[in-house]
Every structure is written in structure tokens, then in C-alpha cells.
Scaffold this motif. Sequence first.
Motif, short mmCIF file in Angstrom:
data_model
loop_
_atom_site.label_atom_id
_atom_site.label_comp_id
_atom_site.label_asym_id
_atom_site.label_seq_id
_atom_site.Cartn_x
_atom_site.Cartn_y
_atom_site.Cartn_z
N MET A 30 66.20 19.24 49.50
CA MET A 30 64.85 18.78 49.91
C MET A 30 64.99 17.79 51.07
SD MET A 30 61.69 19.25 48.93
CE MET A 30 60.11 18.52 49.23
N PHE A 31 64.22 18.02 52.16
CA PHE A 31 64.31 17.16 53.32
C PHE A 31 63.31 16.01 53.21
CE2 PHE A 31 65.55 21.41 54.81
CZ PHE A 31 66.85 21.13 55.19
N PRO A 32 63.66 14.83 53.74
CA PRO A 32 62.74 13.69 53.67
C PRO A 32 61.48 13.93 54.50
CG PRO A 32 64.62 13.18 55.07
CD PRO A 32 64.91 14.49 54.43
N ASP A 33 60.35 13.44 53.98
CA ASP A 33 59.07 13.63 54.66
C ASP A 33 58.80 12.47 55.62
OD1 ASP A 33 58.80 15.86 53.15
OD2 ASP A 33 57.48 14.94 51.66
N ILE A 34 59.55 12.42 56.71
CA ILE A 34 59.39 11.34 57.68
C ILE A 34 59.20 11.94 59.08
CG2 ILE A 34 60.46 9.30 58.73
CD1 ILE A 34 62.10 8.97 56.18
N LEU A 35 58.09 11.54 59.77
CA LEU A 35 57.83 11.98 61.14
C LEU A 35 58.28 10.85 62.08
CD1 LEU A 35 56.57 14.22 62.92
CD2 LEU A 35 54.40 12.99 62.76
N ASP A 36 59.50 10.96 62.58
CA ASP A 36 60.10 9.84 63.32
C ASP A 36 59.55 9.65 64.73
OD1 ASP A 36 61.72 8.95 61.33
OD2 ASP A 36 63.37 10.30 61.84
N ASP A 37 59.45 10.74 65.52
CA ASP A 37 59.25 10.54 66.97
C ASP A 37 57.87 10.91 67.51
OD1 ASP A 37 59.78 13.11 66.36
OD2 ASP A 37 61.34 13.42 67.87
N TYR A 38 56.86 11.19 66.67
CA TYR A 38 55.51 11.46 67.16
C TYR A 38 54.57 10.37 66.67
CZ TYR A 38 56.82 16.21 68.64
OH TYR A 38 57.40 17.27 69.26
N HIS A 39 54.87 9.13 66.98
CA HIS A 39 54.01 8.03 66.54
C HIS A 39 52.74 7.92 67.37
CE1 HIS A 39 57.62 5.80 64.53
NE2 HIS A 39 57.31 6.95 63.95
N ASN A 40 52.72 8.58 68.54
CA ASN A 40 51.54 8.56 69.41
C ASN A 40 50.57 9.65 68.95
OD1 ASN A 40 49.97 9.60 71.82
ND2 ASN A 40 50.75 7.66 72.62
N PHE A 41 49.34 9.25 68.62
CA PHE A 41 48.38 10.21 68.08
C PHE A 41 48.03 11.31 69.11
CE2 PHE A 41 43.86 11.36 67.06
CZ PHE A 41 44.14 12.08 65.92
N GLN A 42 47.90 10.93 70.41
CA GLN A 42 47.57 11.91 71.44
C GLN A 42 48.69 12.95 71.58
OE1 GLN A 42 46.81 8.57 71.90
NE2 GLN A 42 44.65 9.10 71.52
N LEU A 43 49.93 12.49 71.39
CA LEU A 43 51.06 13.41 71.47
C LEU A 43 51.04 14.38 70.28
CD1 LEU A 43 53.52 14.06 73.20
CD2 LEU A 43 54.86 12.46 71.81
N GLN A 44 50.65 13.86 69.13
CA GLN A 44 50.52 14.73 67.96
C GLN A 44 49.43 15.79 68.21
OE1 GLN A 44 49.70 12.11 64.67
NE2 GLN A 44 51.68 11.06 64.82
N GLN A 45 48.29 15.36 68.74
CA GLN A 45 47.21 16.31 69.05
C GLN A 45 47.69 17.38 70.04
OE1 GLN A 45 44.21 13.46 70.37
NE2 GLN A 45 42.90 14.08 68.65
N PHE A 46 48.44 16.95 71.04
CA PHE A 46 48.93 17.85 72.08
C PHE A 46 49.78 18.96 71.47
CE2 PHE A 46 52.63 18.77 74.84
CZ PHE A 46 51.97 19.39 75.91
N HIS A 47 50.76 18.61 70.65
CA HIS A 47 51.65 19.63 70.08
C HIS A 47 50.92 20.54 69.11
CE1 HIS A 47 55.47 18.54 71.83
NE2 HIS A 47 55.22 17.25 71.61
N LEU A 48 49.99 20.00 68.34
CA LEU A 48 49.23 20.84 67.41
C LEU A 48 48.36 21.85 68.16
CD1 LEU A 48 48.16 18.21 64.71
CD2 LEU A 48 49.88 20.04 64.47
N THR A 49 47.75 21.40 69.25
CA THR A 49 46.95 22.31 70.07
C THR A 49 47.81 23.43 70.62
OG1 THR A 49 45.43 20.52 70.69
CG2 THR A 49 45.43 22.48 72.07
N LYS A 50 49.00 23.08 71.09
CA LYS A 50 49.92 24.09 71.61
C LYS A 50 50.29 25.11 70.53
CE LYS A 50 50.87 22.86 75.92
NZ LYS A 50 50.73 23.79 77.07
N LEU A 51 50.29 24.66 69.24
CA LEU A 51 50.60 25.55 68.12
C LEU A 51 49.36 26.28 67.61
CD1 LEU A 51 53.02 23.17 66.20
CD2 LEU A 51 53.66 25.27 67.40
N LEU A 52 48.23 26.11 68.33
CA LEU A 52 46.93 26.72 67.96
C LEU A 52 46.41 26.20 66.63
CD1 LEU A 52 47.46 30.43 69.09
CD2 LEU A 52 46.65 28.49 70.42
N ILE A 53 46.74 24.93 66.33
CA ILE A 53 46.23 24.27 65.13
C ILE A 53 45.19 23.24 65.56
CG2 ILE A 53 46.83 22.74 63.20
CD1 ILE A 53 49.64 23.97 63.30
N ASP A 54 44.01 23.32 64.99
CA ASP A 54 42.93 22.38 65.34
C ASP A 54 43.31 20.99 64.83
OD1 ASP A 54 40.63 21.19 66.11
OD2 ASP A 54 39.32 22.26 64.71
N PRO A 55 43.60 20.06 65.73
CA PRO A 55 44.07 18.74 65.29
C PRO A 55 42.92 17.88 64.79
CG PRO A 55 43.89 18.76 67.66
CD PRO A 55 43.53 20.14 67.20
#
Length: 592
Positions: free
Chosen positions: A1-26
Motif C-alpha cells: 500500500m502506497f502512502p496517500d501524500i501529494l508532495d509536489d502539487y501544493h499550488n491549487f491552480q497547478l492542480q486544476q491545470f493537470h486535472l483539466t489536461k486529464l479531462l477531469i472537471d476540477p
Amino acid sequence: MFPDILDDYHNFQLQQFHLTKLLIDPPKKDGRYQAAHFFLSLAQELGIHVHSLTVALNELHKIWHKYWRIGTKLGNDGPAIWEDMKAGRFIAVGWSGIGDLSEVEQSKKNKDVLAEEMKDIWPDNPSTASNQAGQLLAFCHQIAENDIVLACDGKTVRGIARVMGGYEFHEGSEFPHRHSVEWLSLDEWVLPVWKGLLLSSVREIRHEKHAEILLQVERRLLEGKPIDSDEIKPPTLGKLTGIPAHIQTILERKKQVILYGPPGTGKTYWAMNTARELAARSNFKKGFDSLSLKEQSAINGTDEKPGLVRTCCFHPEYGYENFIEGYSPKEQSGQVSFHLENGIFKQMCLDAAKSENRNKSYYLIIDEINRGDIPRIFGELLMLLEADKRGLSLTLPVSKQAFSVPENVHLIGTMNTADRSIALLDTALRRRFGFVELMPDTSILEDAVIEGIPIRLWLEALNERIRQNIGQDARNLQIGHAYFMPGGKTVSTMREFARILRDDIVPLLEEYCYEDYGLLTHILGVAFIDEKGWRIRQELFDNMDADKLTKALLAPNPDIATSDKSVEAEEDTTDEEIEEADSDTEDESNEE
């Protein structure tokens, strides 16, 4: 089981950006941990460490970028630039009154300064100056390489592009502020949401308000078909046809042409339109109608600077000093002195000779060329005009300066043959000019019918009576179709038709007949002429009785009102009116 830690996407806009690229409505709500569970869930589903996921996404999506909407025309009814943007691989905005902003940094202070400048240039819009200044600075300095841009006409997306370069300023264009781009999609589609976007020429599209648009963009880029290179080729200019093609052929061969024919046959119209079209093609590689206002003014000229197409009109007092050069009196400090000034043709030749682009053709339109004293006006120029003498230099007798006519200078003259036959033109001039005859062309009037009068058939019958009754040179005294096309459209009301008859046609026929009212009766008919009283029955026009005027006009040739073509045209007109009425009713019901 892998730890549930999001280390390098602390910026919310960056999170939105990658989710949009994955076609996931952020998520829309800002917060560092609002979107974390999407990444954690995806890592668990893939069976990899969340850090491995973020590393892969960083490599896949490489550089973080913004999304923008850019307009493709000036205002609602202004000139469009989409085709130029597509073919030239750039995006652009207007504000042509504002110069190069390369060295102007984006700041509150500079925005205020720019807003004040906009108020001075466009005083009718002071309330929007600050907003527009912000848009322009955003275009110049916020739009960056790798950003995605939607080129839009209102709600319609014309194309999606990736920005490939920084801000550029193109002097002389109506859309001078630009970025180079790579077109990724040229499929047209309508924005799913547009609130807050359509009132701006430049607007960033953000996830918080317009996530649906960004998801659609990424989906289209992922699933869209590759762009055919033919789609972004500049449109090829078709060959000229008809009268313009004839004029072009003569100008290429002889450098100068005269359009001649009876009054009202469109001589000046064709001279101006053809000169503008040829100048647009030689200078901008586009048709005149496709040019921006700034490009058109380079051809037409302004109060400060003459253009590539210039005009003059010959008359009995017009002389060498007006056309080539001469001394003109000027008052200075109460003293009158004479100064040597260039005439319109010499100045145009000097401007053409200075032009770095030898394909930039200049055109001088000489209206009423036959009304001038040709040998006196042209002088030694008659030799230099010949195509094989272009570039040959001679010394002008007044200024003692060397002068030549460049290859890229063309003359287009117009000549009304009702005033003077072409046979009476100066022989030397005739050898140096080509000629295009323009006669009445009633087909242009199509099948217009006014109060039962088929205009085309009526004009044909009138010209037939002119040819039969006036005698020698009657062919050159016919009435041209252009009289019945005010503003370029065929006359459509009896009141307008009557005004043209009263003010233009009847006085011209009186001149042809030299006050011979018997002859005038044979042409216009007894209902129009009081032969004994030597007068025109003006009451037909003054009282504006449509029935009486119609009967008077049809009296010499009553058969034209019952001809097959006339009846057909009248039926077509009635059908069109019914269709228009039905269409209006539908529009009104749709609006309701």
C-alpha cells in the motif's frame, strides 16, 4: 500500500491545470487540498506511488500555461482579420492608434498612462479606456509562449492555437499588436458558456468560471483531426475578369489606357475600382475588399499623404504647370514671390521612383481627359509615356531637372464620347494609350420593374429611338445604365426614377436635340413634350402622379409592358415581396 501524500502539487491552480489536461472537471473552490483526492485516487487505480504519478504528469504536460480568448474583428461590424491570422500563423488585436508597447512594462502606473492616451485618441469611449488599456497590456505582456489561445468571433471559436513567440508590433496594420502561433485545431464550435467573455477582445479563460470551455478545448485537441496544410494557406487571388481584366491587360502592355463611351456607362467607376484592385494586389497581395482600413487608406490616400491611386480632372484651364511643374505665387511677409512646384503627375513619378518595392504600382486617374488641351498639358511627357521609353531621362524646360517616368506608374483616363469623339483626340496621345469602350449595358439592371415599367426594356427602347432619330454619332449619345443605379443598386421606386428622369435624362436629351422639340417628341413621346409650346411637361414630375407618368413613359413603346420578360419579372418581384413578408412574419414570431 502506497502512502496517500501529494508532495509536489501544493499550488491549487497547478492542480486544476493537470486535472483539466486529464479531462477531469476540477473543483472550483480554492484550497490546497480541494483537488488532492483526484490524484490520490488515480494513483491507487494505476497501482503506482502518487509521486510517480505527478512526475509522469509533469513530463506529459511539460510546461504549465494559461488559456485565452481573443477576438477576430474590430467591434461588432468592424473589419475581420481571422483569415489573415489563420494564413499568417499569428494572433492580433487592434488599437492601431497605440504604438509599440515592447518597452512598456505591465504596471498600474503604465496602465493609467495608457488609459489616458486612449481617452485622447478615442474620446467617445472614456469610461472603457482603463479596461481596454488592461486588455492591451495583458495581450502584450501576459500572453506567453506555450499559452493556448481561442480565436473567436463572438461565441464561435474559429481556431485553437499555441503561442510560439513573444509580443511583436507591426507598424501600418490595423491589427498591429501580435504573437506568432501554431494552429492546433481549425474546427468551428460554439463556446458552451460565455458569460463575461464576449465583452472583451482579450480575456483569460479561468478554471473557476469557465472549466467547461477548458475541458472542451483539451478534448478537441486530444480527439481532433490533424490540420491539413491547405487549410492555412493564404487564399489565392483569382484572375480578374471582364472589364477589369481588359484594363489590366492594356496597362501591362502599354502602361496607360482610356475608358471611353456615352455618359452613364460607368467609366469613372471602372477606372477607380480597377486601379484600387490592382494597387491592392501589387502592394498587399490581397483584393481591395480584403484590406484593412489602414491598408485601404494607403491606396486611397489621406489629407496628409497621397496614396497609390490619385485622381485629377482635365478642363480647358488645366495646364502643364498643374500636371508636370510650374511656378506658383506665394505671399511671404507681405511680399509675393514665385516658387517652383511639382504637378500631380511629376510628384507621383518621384514618389514611385523612391519606392523600395518596384512591384508597388501607382495609378493616376485622369477624369474627362478629352476636355484638356493635351499637347499643352503633357508637353515632352508624350515621349516618356511610351512603354519602351520608361526610365529614359530628359531635362524639363522649367526646372532644368532630369525627369523620367518609372515602370510602376500607370495612367487611366476616362472620356465621355458625347462631348468629343475619340477620333478627335491628339494623334500622339492615341498612339500611346490603349482604349476600352464602355457602352450601355442594360443586363446590369436585370429585371427590375417599377409601376409596371420594366426598366431594362424601357432603356433599351429609349436608346433605340435615340439611334434612329439623332443621326450622326447617335451611338455615342445613348443613355448609360449607371444613371439608374444610384449607390450601385438599381432604382426601385417611382419617385426616385422620376427624379432621375427630370434632373438627368431629360436635360441631357434636350442638349442632344439642340432645342428641336419635334425631334425631342420623337424620342420621349407626345405625352412628355408640348411641341407647340416648346417645353417639357414638368407637371408630370411636379404633381408626381404615378399613373400618368407610367402611361407617358410607356406611350412610345407600349408593347414592352406586356412582353414575356416584363410579365415574368413582375411575377418574380411579386413572389419576392410575398417571401419577404412571410420571412418578416416568421422573424417576428421567433423574436416573441
